[in-house]
Design a protein around this motif. Structure first.
Motif, PDB file in Angstrom:
ATOM      1  N   ALA A   1       0.822  -1.200   0.000  1.00  0.00           N
ATOM      2  CA  ALA A   1       0.000   0.000   0.000  1.00  0.00           C
ATOM      3  C   ALA A   1       0.864   1.262   0.000  1.00  0.00           C
ATOM      4  O   ALA A   1       0.534   2.257  -0.666  1.00  0.00           O
ATOM      5  CB  ALA A   1      -0.932   0.006   1.213  1.00  0.00           C
ATOM      6  N   GLU A   2       1.987   1.231   0.721  1.00  0.00           N
ATOM      7  CA  GLU A   2       2.878   2.387   0.747  1.00  0.00           C
ATOM      8  C   GLU A   2       3.489   2.636  -0.631  1.00  0.00           C
ATOM      9  O   GLU A   2       3.559   3.776  -1.102  1.00  0.00           O
ATOM     10  CB  GLU A   2       3.992   2.173   1.786  1.00  0.00           C
ATOM     11  CG  GLU A   2       3.530   2.282   3.221  1.00  0.00           C
ATOM     12  CD  GLU A   2       3.058   3.682   3.559  1.00  0.00           C
ATOM     13  OE1 GLU A   2       3.668   4.659   3.070  1.00  0.00           O
ATOM     14  OE2 GLU A   2       2.059   3.813   4.282  1.00  0.00           O
ATOM     15  N   ILE A   3       3.935   1.574  -1.274  1.00  0.00           N
ATOM     16  CA  ILE A   3       4.514   1.710  -2.620  1.00  0.00           C
ATOM     17  C   ILE A   3       3.458   2.212  -3.603  1.00  0.00           C
ATOM     18  O   ILE A   3       3.709   3.122  -4.406  1.00  0.00           O
ATOM     19  CB  ILE A   3       5.102   0.369  -3.087  1.00  0.00           C
ATOM     20  CG1 ILE A   3       6.348   0.028  -2.269  1.00  0.00           C
ATOM     21  CG2 ILE A   3       5.437   0.412  -4.584  1.00  0.00           C
ATOM     22  CD1 ILE A   3       6.914  -1.349  -2.545  1.00  0.00           C
ATOM     23  N   ALA A   4       2.277   1.626  -3.533  1.00  0.00           N
ATOM     24  CA  ALA A   4       1.204   2.034  -4.443  1.00  0.00           C
ATOM     25  C   ALA A   4       0.844   3.493  -4.242  1.00  0.00           C
ATOM     26  O   ALA A   4       0.567   4.218  -5.211  1.00  0.00           O
ATOM     27  CB  ALA A   4      -0.019   1.153  -4.224  1.00  0.00           C
ATOM     28  N   THR A   5       0.853   3.958  -3.002  1.00  0.00           N
ATOM     29  CA  THR A   5       0.516   5.355  -2.721  1.00  0.00           C
ATOM     30  C   THR A   5       1.518   6.296  -3.384  1.00  0.00           C
ATOM     31  O   THR A   5       1.140   7.314  -3.983  1.00  0.00           O
ATOM     32  CB  THR A   5       0.493   5.599  -1.207  1.00  0.00           C
ATOM     33  OG1 THR A   5      -0.505   4.764  -0.617  1.00  0.00           O
ATOM     34  CG2 THR A   5       0.180   7.058  -0.895  1.00  0.00           C
ATOM     35  N   ARG A   6       2.793   5.967  -3.298  1.00  0.00           N
ATOM     36  CA  ARG A   6       3.819   6.823  -3.906  1.00  0.00           C
ATOM     37  C   ARG A   6       3.665   6.857  -5.427  1.00  0.00           C
ATOM     38  O   ARG A   6       3.756   7.924  -6.050  1.00  0.00           O
ATOM     39  CB  ARG A   6       5.211   6.319  -3.533  1.00  0.00           C
ATOM     40  CG  ARG A   6       5.515   6.368  -2.048  1.00  0.00           C
ATOM     41  CD  ARG A   6       6.944   5.928  -1.785  1.00  0.00           C
ATOM     42  NE  ARG A   6       7.105   5.432  -0.415  1.00  0.00           N
ATOM     43  CZ  ARG A   6       8.238   4.928   0.061  1.00  0.00           C
ATOM     44  NH1 ARG A   6       9.313   4.846  -0.722  1.00  0.00           N
ATOM     45  NH2 ARG A   6       8.313   4.510   1.305  1.00  0.00           N
ATOM     46  N   VAL A   7       3.452   5.695  -6.011  1.00  0.00           N
ATOM     47  CA  VAL A   7       3.376   5.619  -7.474  1.00  0.00           C
ATOM     48  C   VAL A   7       2.100   6.277  -7.994  1.00  0.00           C
ATOM     49  O   VAL A   7       2.141   7.106  -8.920  1.00  0.00           O
ATOM     50  CB  VAL A   7       3.462   4.150  -7.940  1.00  0.00           C
ATOM     51  CG1 VAL A   7       3.208   4.048  -9.449  1.00  0.00           C
ATOM     52  CG2 VAL A   7       4.817   3.552  -7.585  1.00  0.00           C
TER      53      VAL A   7
END
Length: 222
Positions: free
Chosen positions: A171-177
């Protein structure tokens, strides 16, 4: 090949894992949810589609449109040549010629004006694509070397229970992207709003003309 192209393979591998973890559900209350509702796409699929956007075709389109202006310039030059005749027919011709010249190349609403606006819009889109690719490449470089990337890889190994830590890292990676892509799409919408008035269809702008007179004399030459 730019930075985004070079990062594409490892980034898509990571984001495919992220998508798989998120398919089981993102953590409740995570800041990713508003982005998912807005974008309606997982980060891996979003980046895969964005990779097909390149500035070069748009820049080439702008150049091609500008080349068309030369043909209009030649036509306008021919219409502007003085004609050595006089009389009612000559007056009617001059009025028609003036109206056509105005339609072809007089102000932003003329055909040439619209061509120049179209070329400018293509250039602006090319700049948007280039800047967005740089921003996305920067974001992908950051997530690829992040602790969350390590967690995602570990959580997606065969036989491993992803657990809450894997979902949270995804979820953290997806939020940044998706955050970077959201900003990019906002930029595209802003460009469209800014350029839309200059890209509207041009119409024939009538100008008051003198009623034709018949039976007069037409003189050719001086």
């Amino acid at each position: 090949m730019d930075a985004l192209d070079r990062l594409a393979e490892p980034a898509l591998d990571l984001l495919t894992r992220v998508d798989a973890l998120l398919a089981a559900g993102a953590p409740e209350g995570h800041r990713l949810w508003p982005l998912l509702r807005r974008m309606q796409v997982l980060p891996g699929a979003a980046v895969r589609e964005f990779l097909d956007l390149h500035p070069a075709p748009l820049t080439g389109a702008g150049h091609a449109v500008r080349r068309l202006v030369r043909g209009y310039d030649d036509t306008c030059a021919m219409l502007a040549d003085p004609v050595a005749w006089s009389g009612a027919a000559a007056g009617a011709y001059d009025e028609a010629r003036t109206a056509l010249l105005r339609h072809l190349d007089e102000g932003p609403e003329s055909l040439v004006g619209r061509l120049e606006s179209t070329a400018g819009y293509a250039d602006a889109l090319a700049d948007w694509v280039e800047g967005s690719r740089v921003a996305l490449a920067r974001a992908l470089a950051e997530v690829l070397r992040s602790a969350e990337a390590v967690t995602v890889h570990a959580a997606t190994r065969p036989g491993v229970d992803a657990g809450r830590s894997g979902a949270l890292a995804a979820a953290e990676i997806a939020t940044r992207v998706l955050g970077v892509l959201g900003v990019a799409y906002d930029g595209a919408e802003t460009l469209l709003r800014q350029w839309a008035p200059s890209l509207a269809e041009t119409t024939w702008r009538d100008r008051a003309t003198t009623a034709p007179r018949y039976g007069g004399t037409t003189r050719i030459g001086h």
